[in-house]
Design a protein around this motif. Structure first.
Motif, mmCIF file in Angstrom:
data_model
loop_
_atom_site.group_PDB
_atom_site.id
_atom_site.type_symbol
_atom_site.label_atom_id
_atom_site.label_comp_id
_atom_site.label_asym_id
_atom_site.label_seq_id
_atom_site.Cartn_x
_atom_site.Cartn_y
_atom_site.Cartn_z
ATOM 1 N N GLU A 135 3.079 -3.756 1.539
ATOM 2 C CA GLU A 135 2.116 -3.230 0.541
ATOM 3 C C GLU A 135 1.997 -1.823 0.966
ATOM 4 O O GLU A 135 1.470 -1.941 2.242
ATOM 5 N N GLY A 136 1.734 -0.903 -0.185
ATOM 6 C CA GLY A 136 0.493 -0.547 -0.067
ATOM 7 C C GLY A 136 1.592 1.194 -0.013
ATOM 8 O O GLY A 136 0.948 1.871 0.478
ATOM 9 N N MET A 137 3.341 0.693 0.596
ATOM 10 C CA MET A 137 4.033 2.221 1.041
ATOM 11 C C MET A 137 4.646 2.454 -0.430
ATOM 12 O O MET A 137 5.220 1.926 -1.118
ATOM 13 N N PHE B 199 1.595 4.782 7.637
ATOM 14 C CA PHE B 199 1.576 3.131 7.349
ATOM 15 C C PHE B 199 0.494 2.683 7.579
ATOM 16 O O PHE B 199 -0.461 3.437 8.389
ATOM 17 N N PRO B 200 -0.258 2.081 6.431
ATOM 18 C CA PRO B 200 -1.625 2.022 6.306
ATOM 19 C C PRO B 200 -2.153 1.197 7.968
ATOM 20 O O PRO B 200 -3.543 1.585 7.932
ATOM 21 N N THR B 201 -1.090 0.480 8.724
ATOM 22 C CA THR B 201 -1.177 -0.472 9.396
ATOM 23 C C THR B 201 -1.527 0.649 10.930
ATOM 24 O O THR B 201 -2.233 0.144 11.894
ATOM 25 N N PRO C 69 -1.126 5.452 10.845
ATOM 26 C CA PRO C 69 -1.201 6.541 10.642
ATOM 27 C C PRO C 69 -0.790 6.598 11.395
ATOM 28 O O PRO C 69 0.056 8.279 10.662
#
Length: 341
Positions: free
Chosen positions: A140-142, A201-203, A205
């Motif tokens: 998610e978010g990528m 990556f959100p988790t 960086p």
């Protein structure tokens, strides 16, 4: 007075129907599992010109579904029903499509290992061929979220052929944030190309990528040929039983001895048998199907192994099945061979 009683009765009935519907359709954040069934493998697995068998090898299954109010309540009192929090089954933010895709990959991987082990033991030709890589999931978010889907097969990046997932990871690892790569894929039988930019990556960086989980698409090439029809079966737990059925069709000797033989356990390319979940429920399923012998993962003699749990369940339900511990495919084969004596 009678009309009032009838009206009250109808109101109560209507409320009851509404509550029943709510209890059925409102899903809770849990899954409920319970004993499934034992399924014969001979109709599923077809080795070209394979030998026939008098008995049966069977895989055992667990039935699983999302919990509603009624199934949750029943699982709290029904023996060998289990309630699992949703995060014990599904990954975070995993869609139905991604979950289904992951289970089918596990089954395909199990099939490939089973075929390879069985053919090697039967001294038949078998080779492994890489056919590119599959997308198992998307973060998610990528950037990949808007362009790619679980199940897409990647066969090239920037025009460079890709045969396995490590190639893709190494290639992307040399890129920088904001760089765009062109990915060639096959989706639903059609080839297409998509452009995807790299991002942190959100988790994590410090890590750069497009946000996909990959596995290598391996094709097993055999002689004689083999067909396996398991479209409705997911997961890796039938690996051992697949291997036994395939091997039995490859060899003139019938290792079933006319018996109904079930079991469970993963299998790897070295023929090692691994543990699975829900062994008690599978023992119940096998007992309900009049199984004679059940192979259970021994986990090298661990105190709480699947084998020990299987023994306890068989005793609890007063089953007369023979529970046999195995650590390898060869253990199961040796036990069946010993029945000749």
């Amino acid at each position: 007075m009678k009309k009032k009683k009838n009206k009250a009765y109808l109101n109560a009935l209507l409320i009851g129907i509404v509550l029943a519907m709510l209890g059925t359709f409102i899903q809770l954040p849990y899954y409920v599992t319970k004993p499934g069934m034992a399924t014969e493998l001979e109709p599923i697995i077809d080795v070209e010109n394979g030998f026939q068998e008098e008995g049966e090898f069977l895989l055992t299954t667990i039935r699983m579904g999302k919990a509603n109010v009624f199934s949750y309540a029943w699982a709290n009192i029904a023996k060998y029903h289990e309630i699992l929090p949703i995060n014990h089954v599904r990954r975070e933010n995993e869609s139905d499509e991604e979950y289904s895709n992951r289970q089918m990959y596990y089954m395909e991987d199990s099939q490939e290992s089973a075929i390879t082990v069985a053919y090697r033991y039967a001294d038949k030709p078998v080779t492994l061929k890489n056919n590119g890589i599959y997308i198992m999931g998307i973060v998610e978010g990528m950037p990949a979220k808007n362009e790619l889907k679980p199940g897409d097969r990647i066969f090239a990046v920037d025009g460079i052929q890709i045969d396995e997932h490590t190639q893709f990871m190494d290639y992307v690892g040399d890129k920088k944030e904001g760089e765009v790569i062109e990915i060639s894929i096959v989706r639903n039988g059609e080839e297409k190309s998509v452009s995807v930019a790299l991002a942190p990556f959100p988790t994590n960086p410090d890590k750069i990528g497009i946000g996909i989980e990959l596995i290598t698409d391996i094709e097993v090439v055999t002689d004689p040929s083999i067909k396996i029809d398991t479209e409705k079966i997911g997961g890796p737990s039938a690996g051992l039983m697949f291997t036994l059925e395939i091997y039995n069709q490859l060899t003139e000797k019938d290792f079933t001895h006319g018996l109904r033989i079930a079991g469970t356990g993963t299998i790897n390319l070295e023929g090692q048998v691994g543990p699975i979940g829900g062994i008690g429920q599978k023992i119940v399923a096998a007992d309900n199907s009049d199984v004679d012998i059940f192979f259970a993962p021994n986990e090298n003699g661990a105190a709480n192994s699947d084998y020990q749990q299987a023994l306890a369940t068989a005793k609890d339900i007063k089953s007369d099945m023979k529970i046999v511990p195995v650590d390898t495919f060869e253990d199961a084969l040796n036990y069946l061979a010993s029945l000749d004596k």
